[in-house]
Enzyme design. Sequence first.
Site, mmCIF file in Angstrom:
data_model
loop_
_atom_site.group_PDB
_atom_site.id
_atom_site.type_symbol
_atom_site.label_atom_id
_atom_site.label_comp_id
_atom_site.label_asym_id
_atom_site.label_seq_id
_atom_site.Cartn_x
_atom_site.Cartn_y
_atom_site.Cartn_z
ATOM 1 C CE LYS A 1 -4.032 2.173 2.549
ATOM 2 N NZ LYS A 1 -4.914 2.217 3.742
ATOM 3 C CB SER B 1 -7.774 4.131 2.260
ATOM 4 O OG SER B 1 -6.994 3.385 3.505
ATOM 5 C CB SER C 1 -8.541 1.371 5.366
ATOM 6 O OG SER C 1 -9.026 2.655 5.304
#
Length: 530
Positions: free
Chosen positions: A116, A198, A222
């Site tokens: 990420k 996210s 997320s």
Amino acid sequence: MRESVRSHVWNRVIVLLATAVIAIGSMLTSTALAAGAPFPYEEITVDELLSGYESGEYTAEEVVQAYLDRIAKYEPKYNAFTVLNPNVLEEAREIDRKRKAGEKLGPLAGVPIVIKESVDVAGFPSTMGWEPLAPEKGGIALIPEKDAPVVARLKEAGALIIGKTNIPAFSASGTSASTSWDGDTYNAFGRQFAPGGSSSGTAMAVSGNFAVLGIAEETGGSIQNPAAAQGVVGIKPTFGLVPNVGVVPLGGSTRDVIGPHARTVKDAARMLDVIAGYTHEDPKTVAAIGNMPEGGYMSRLNTQALQGKRIGLLGPGWRDMELTPETQELYDKAIQDLEAQGAIVVPDPFAGSGFAEYVAGITTGNGIESLIYDFQDYLERLGPDAAVRSVEELLEKTGQKPSVFERYYAEDVPDPSGEPDLSEFIEVRTHLLNIFNAVMDKYELDALFFPQMYKETPTLDSGENIGATTVSEINMAGVPLVTVPGGYYKSGAPFAVVFVGKMWSEAELLGYAYDYEQATKHRKAPVLEE
């Protein structure tokens, strides 16, 4: 001196980006992109991959090249990545050399993974999803000088990092990556659906077979939201189990967690084995000592794990919400599957506990009080040559106040050299855990089993948020959760279920999730658009 350092940083970024562009250009000519050619590693598991390496059926270089070819073919439609690793083929060849020479290799040697964007990888820009820090947009280049501990552990395990994945600015959306400097990421099961946030890009990369495993991160949904929206397994671990330093924070001192995205429960558990546990770089992880299972997180995976277990179901006592008719239908079927595996279900165990009412009344003490202080710590960790090393410099050099600061500090930003007042958060977490543990004990529950969303994943253009059932209750409480594919809506959007348990119960939850997964086998590969 500062100008020469800055010039050096920019040169590194330019080389990185130019090399990535060249690599993508060469990929486009690969024979693997021939019309109609099947992807040879679709839905491959870590076990299958490692077995193939050991038998000599294929090499890490061949596997990585195939993934890069697939990315070149579909990435323009899905935008999972912010940057690709231009050295990954060279790193794959080194794994092949070591394997051929009989050298000792780590448990993920040659496994393609993604990271990420908010997680530091040494030498790669840390943009935070924010345009003023995106070199591609003329922004300041922040180049971490060392890996986040989770990345260092994955590298040591032999994992091959394909690239970093897209996020909304400052990871501040649980639904999409629309605020990212790099634009939207799209859902592998249909570009019309929100990808979840996210960890939008990580979920897409894993679900869309751009990589085998991925690192996701959560403050409030997320990990679980994108896993559910894109039909993959996600592990939101107990706070403090996995180090979270070297990660752009929202609640770094209170609720931020790092966890895996994978296509199977076993693969997710294997990745958790690599990244979990104490490190001196993150004192919070001292809490993990004595709370990790002997034999690792794969040790409880079996198809009898649910037999005789008492499992609590969703009801108004957890949150006063109504499932949509189709969601209720899918959840009812999931409960039947659970019972078929021998589980004993307990309807709405939180009824009368005051849990839903308490959560609805939380306006302060949610753990984000530490934001500015955690941000200062993060920037200082970037290294002495970083272009920005303090909150003050960030504001001064960008000339902007990040939206996430605006949200929590409407007026002046507090002095980040001070100490956050977490007294209200401590009170909130304590109260939530007291109720949670009391209910689990009263009904002798081994876990909770909920639909991850109370409604279908919204379309990306609808403006609606994902309707998660477990955000941010479990984040404020710090308890673990495992997301598992649970079927599909008529539209083709994935439906997901979650197993939730007491702190440090990841091994048991993974056992239940594995039993359910093996009994139902809902996960299917999405068909991507060219």
